[in-house]
Design an enzyme around this catalytic site. Structure first.
Site, mmCIF file in Angstrom:
data_model
loop_
_atom_site.group_PDB
_atom_site.id
_atom_site.type_symbol
_atom_site.label_atom_id
_atom_site.label_comp_id
_atom_site.label_asym_id
_atom_site.label_seq_id
_atom_site.Cartn_x
_atom_site.Cartn_y
_atom_site.Cartn_z
ATOM 1 N N ALA A 66 0.872 -1.169 0.000
ATOM 2 C CA ALA A 66 0.000 0.000 0.000
ATOM 3 C C ALA A 66 0.916 1.228 0.000
ATOM 4 O O ALA A 66 2.069 1.152 0.430
ATOM 5 C CB ALA A 66 -0.887 -0.021 1.233
ATOM 6 N N GLY A 111 0.544 -4.924 1.153
ATOM 7 C CA GLY A 111 -0.705 -5.007 0.388
ATOM 8 C C GLY A 111 -0.549 -5.770 -0.925
ATOM 9 O O GLY A 111 -1.524 -6.305 -1.453
ATOM 10 N N GLU A 114 -0.816 -9.314 0.058
ATOM 11 C CA GLU A 114 -2.227 -9.520 0.433
ATOM 12 C C GLU A 114 -3.118 -9.579 -0.807
ATOM 13 O O GLU A 114 -4.064 -10.364 -0.867
ATOM 14 C CB GLU A 114 -2.675 -8.410 1.388
ATOM 15 N N GLU A 134 4.984 -4.819 7.274
ATOM 16 C CA GLU A 134 4.277 -3.727 7.963
ATOM 17 C C GLU A 134 4.881 -3.367 9.308
ATOM 18 O O GLU A 134 4.943 -2.189 9.661
ATOM 19 C CB GLU A 134 2.788 -4.077 8.145
#
Ligand code: COA
Length: 260
Positions: A66, A111, A114, A134
């Site tokens: 992200a 992300g 993911e 993260e």
């Protein structure tokens, strides 16, 4: 629909969706997630299309996570909303009644990992690197990582990957079941399309029902897990360590965490 952050290409009944923000290694911001959502809905509703392949533009990244710059200023509620949008889009990918293949051509981090895990099948290039970094930024995985990773590789390996934040290479990702096949970089898309065509040649309803069945067999209180994950992800943005972790990345220096 004109897209700015993704491209779409149709090869008969196979569609290739490429995340296209090469300057930030295809990092996901809100606009990109919304474009993916629109495109996946259109794919799902298009009677001519059978299988979707998701990949990253360029030769360096699938998705490097992200977008850290966009996340940096968020507060707790902003963080929770950020995570909820990712969940909404990735759950859409997971639950549309047609197969989705991730062709992981480079970095698949945070992300990006993911997103790959929300797809039905993960094919990787030998030069792919995967991970959930993260905690190195002062946050937790927020787009389903804590649920889908543990389901794919088991709780122990998931905890190892999430707690260390370390990246693993494609061969190791294959060994632990995080990716399903590994190919030389130049063969990845060809193999992904070949697999998509094999699937597309099978009975569409049988494939559709098989996806629903397998997904249902894996459901363990997904709603509760999502509430917990998005709530705690949001809470990270109330900590100083989140600003320090992401600020250090943006300033290209090592983070100094205080546990506050
Ligand atoms: N969000 C925003 N920008 C990102 C990004 C992300 N997740 N990942 C990479 N970028 C940007 C970098 O800031 C850099 O921008 P710049 O050219 O303006 O400085 C550009 O993409 C290229 O990345 P760079 O770090 O210079 O490449 P590298 O080869 O040295 O390292 C990575 C590649 C993937 C290891 C490194 O970019 C990285 O660690 N990215 C963050 C991964 C991450 O933590 N993801 C989870 C986010 S929640």
């Amino acid at each position: 629909m004109q897209y700015e952050n993704i491209t779409l290409e149709n090869l008969q009944n196979v569609q290739i969706l490429s995340i296209n923000r090469p300057k930030v290694l295809n990092a996901l911001n809100e606009a990109t997630l919304l474009e993916i959502e629109t495109a996946v809905k259109s794919f799902s509703e298009d009677k001519e299309l059978a299988v979707l392949i998701i990949t990253g533009s360029g030769d360096r990244a699938f998705v490097a996570g992200a977008d850290i710059e966009a996340q940096y200023p968020l507060d707790a509620e902003g963080g929770r909303k950020w995570a909820l949008l990712g969940h909404r889009v990735f759950t859409l990918i997971e639950t549309i009644e047609k197969p989705v293949i991730a062709a992981i051509n480079g970095f698949a981090l945070g992300g990006g990992c993911e997103l790959a895990m929300a797809c039905d099948i993960r094919l990787a290039s030998e030069k792919a690197q995967l991970g959930q970094p993260e905690v190195t930024l002062g946050i937790t995985p927020g787009y389903g990582g804590t649920q889908r990773l543990a389901r794919l590789v088991g709780a122990g390996k998931a905890k190892q990957l999430v707690f260390t934040g370390q990246r693993i290479k494609a061969a190791e990702a294959y060994r632990i079941g995080l990716v399903d096949e590994v190919f030389p970089p130049e063969a990845l898309m060809e193999e992904a399309v070949k697999m998509a065509q094999t699937i597309a040649a099978n009975a569409p309803l049988a494939v559709r029902y098989a996806k629903i069945q397998i997904n249902q067999s894996l459901q363990i209180n997904n709603d509760i897990a999502t509430t917990v994950e998005t709530g705690l992800f949001g809470l990270c943005y109330a900590t100083r360590d989140q600003k320090e972790g992401m600020g250090a990345f943006l300033e290209k220096r090592k983070a100094l965490f205080e546990g506050k």
